[in-house]
Design a protein around this motif. Structure first.
Motif, PDB file in Angstrom:
ATOM      1  N   THR A  50       0.859  -1.173   0.000  1.00  0.00           N
ATOM      2  CA  THR A  50       0.000   0.000   0.000  1.00  0.00           C
ATOM      3  C   THR A  50       0.899   1.227   0.000  1.00  0.00           C
ATOM      4  O   THR A  50       1.941   1.259   0.649  1.00  0.00           O
ATOM      5  CB  THR A  50      -0.964   0.021   1.198  1.00  0.00           C
ATOM      6  N   ARG A  85      -5.206   2.325  -8.346  1.00  0.00           N
ATOM      7  CA  ARG A  85      -5.330   3.607  -7.670  1.00  0.00           C
ATOM      8  C   ARG A  85      -6.628   3.551  -6.885  1.00  0.00           C
ATOM      9  O   ARG A  85      -7.676   3.151  -7.413  1.00  0.00           O
ATOM     10  CB  ARG A  85      -5.370   4.752  -8.668  1.00  0.00           C
ATOM     11  N   GLU A 104      -0.005  14.874  -4.177  1.00  0.00           N
ATOM     12  CA  GLU A 104      -0.887  14.257  -5.172  1.00  0.00           C
ATOM     13  C   GLU A 104      -1.202  15.196  -6.323  1.00  0.00           C
ATOM     14  O   GLU A 104      -2.266  15.117  -6.920  1.00  0.00           O
ATOM     15  CB  GLU A 104      -2.172  13.789  -4.503  1.00  0.00           C
ATOM     16  N   VAL A 137       0.921   5.526   0.194  1.00  0.00           N
ATOM     17  CA  VAL A 137       0.300   6.825   0.440  1.00  0.00           C
ATOM     18  C   VAL A 137       1.267   7.865  -0.105  1.00  0.00           C
ATOM     19  O   VAL A 137       2.454   7.844   0.231  1.00  0.00           O
ATOM     20  CB  VAL A 137       0.044   7.062   1.952  1.00  0.00           C
ATOM     21  N   THR A 142       3.756   0.471   2.822  1.00  0.00           N
ATOM     22  CA  THR A 142       3.527  -0.607   3.774  1.00  0.00           C
ATOM     23  C   THR A 142       3.442  -1.912   2.993  1.00  0.00           C
ATOM     24  O   THR A 142       2.665  -2.020   2.040  1.00  0.00           O
ATOM     25  CB  THR A 142       2.224  -0.399   4.570  1.00  0.00           C
ATOM     26  N   GLY A 194       4.953   9.103   0.327  1.00  0.00           N
ATOM     27  CA  GLY A 194       4.730   9.469   1.719  1.00  0.00           C
ATOM     28  C   GLY A 194       4.945   8.269   2.626  1.00  0.00           C
ATOM     29  O   GLY A 194       5.689   8.329   3.591  1.00  0.00           O
ATOM     30  N   GLN A 195       4.302   7.150   2.281  1.00  0.00           N
ATOM     31  CA  GLN A 195       4.397   5.955   3.125  1.00  0.00           C
ATOM     32  C   GLN A 195       4.218   4.703   2.280  1.00  0.00           C
ATOM     33  O   GLN A 195       3.357   4.636   1.403  1.00  0.00           O
ATOM     34  CB  GLN A 195       3.302   6.002   4.194  1.00  0.00           C
ATOM     35  N   GLY A 206      -9.507   7.472  -1.250  1.00  0.00           N
ATOM     36  CA  GLY A 206      -9.133   7.560   0.160  1.00  0.00           C
ATOM     37  C   GLY A 206      -7.706   7.116   0.382  1.00  0.00           C
ATOM     38  O   GLY A 206      -6.861   7.211  -0.495  1.00  0.00           O
ATOM     39  N   GLU A 207      -7.430   6.654   1.584  1.00  0.00           N
ATOM     40  CA  GLU A 207      -6.091   6.157   1.907  1.00  0.00           C
ATOM     41  C   GLU A 207      -6.150   4.669   2.135  1.00  0.00           C
ATOM     42  O   GLU A 207      -7.099   4.183   2.749  1.00  0.00           O
ATOM     43  CB  GLU A 207      -5.551   6.851   3.171  1.00  0.00           C
ATOM     44  N   PRO A 208      -5.173   3.949   1.667  1.00  0.00           N
ATOM     45  CA  PRO A 208      -4.007   4.384   0.918  1.00  0.00           C
ATOM     46  C   PRO A 208      -4.389   4.832  -0.493  1.00  0.00           C
ATOM     47  O   PRO A 208      -5.507   4.593  -0.954  1.00  0.00           O
ATOM     48  CB  PRO A 208      -3.117   3.144   0.880  1.00  0.00           C
ATOM     49  N   ASP A 209      -3.429   5.443  -1.165  1.00  0.00           N
ATOM     50  CA  ASP A 209      -3.678   5.947  -2.509  1.00  0.00           C
ATOM     51  C   ASP A 209      -3.558   4.860  -3.577  1.00  0.00           C
ATOM     52  O   ASP A 209      -4.245   4.918  -4.599  1.00  0.00           O
ATOM     53  CB  ASP A 209      -2.695   7.080  -2.834  1.00  0.00           C
TER      54      ASP A 209
END
Length: 152
Positions: free
Chosen positions: A68, A97, A74, A70, A134, A131-132, A100-103
């Motif tokens: 995932t 895509r 954007e 983020v 996982t 950004g992140q 919401g989150e995750p992107d």
């Protein structure tokens, strides 16, 4: 699309290598109208293609990870650059895509854990706007893609 088209699609989802004669028999048509219907479904892009399902381990892609992502930024240029890089990487076998989150949700297939670690640190960690990240490793496959339900 009528019930016969749906039966054709159901059969082809289960076995895309059926001969036209076998398919026609299964959906209770003669071969000629069956082939016409299949060709029309292909022209209409209901049937988008045919392919073999491979055993990932047999082709050195047995280690699969869901990732995932983020994004920290954007803006249009960042998202486009991110998507272009992800789409170009053979290790990424599927990418979505999300709202919401995750992107984004990526499915990555590599040889083993060390190969994933390299891909993570050399490719994923350098993606634009990141950004992140996982990583999610599957414990067990419970249900494989069986195609779309075609009831009704």
């Amino acid at each position: 699309m009528d019930r016969i088209d749906r039966r054709i699609l159901r059969e082809l989802q289960q076995n895309g290598r059926l001969s036209n004669a076998e398919l026609a028999e299964r959906v209770r048509l003669t071969p000629s109208p069956c082939l016409r219907r299949v060709r029309q479904l292909e022209r209409d892009e209901v049937i988008r293609g045919y392919r073999a399902l491979l055993d990932g381990a047999a082709v050195d892609r047995g280690f699969q990870v869901f990732v995932t992502v983020v994004l920290a930024r954007e803006d249009r240029a960042t998202v486009a650059a991110f998507e272009d890089i992800v789409a170009s990487r053979p290790e990424v076998v599927e990418a979505h895509r999300l709202f919401g989150e995750p992107d984004f949700l990526l499915r990555v297939a590599v040889r083993d854990l060390p190969a994933y670690e390299r891909f993570h640190s050399e490719v994923l960690a350098d993606l634009p706007g990141l950004g992140q990240l996982t990583s999610h490793m599957s414990m067990k496959l419970i249900k494989e893609d069986q195609g779309f339900p075609l009831d009704g």
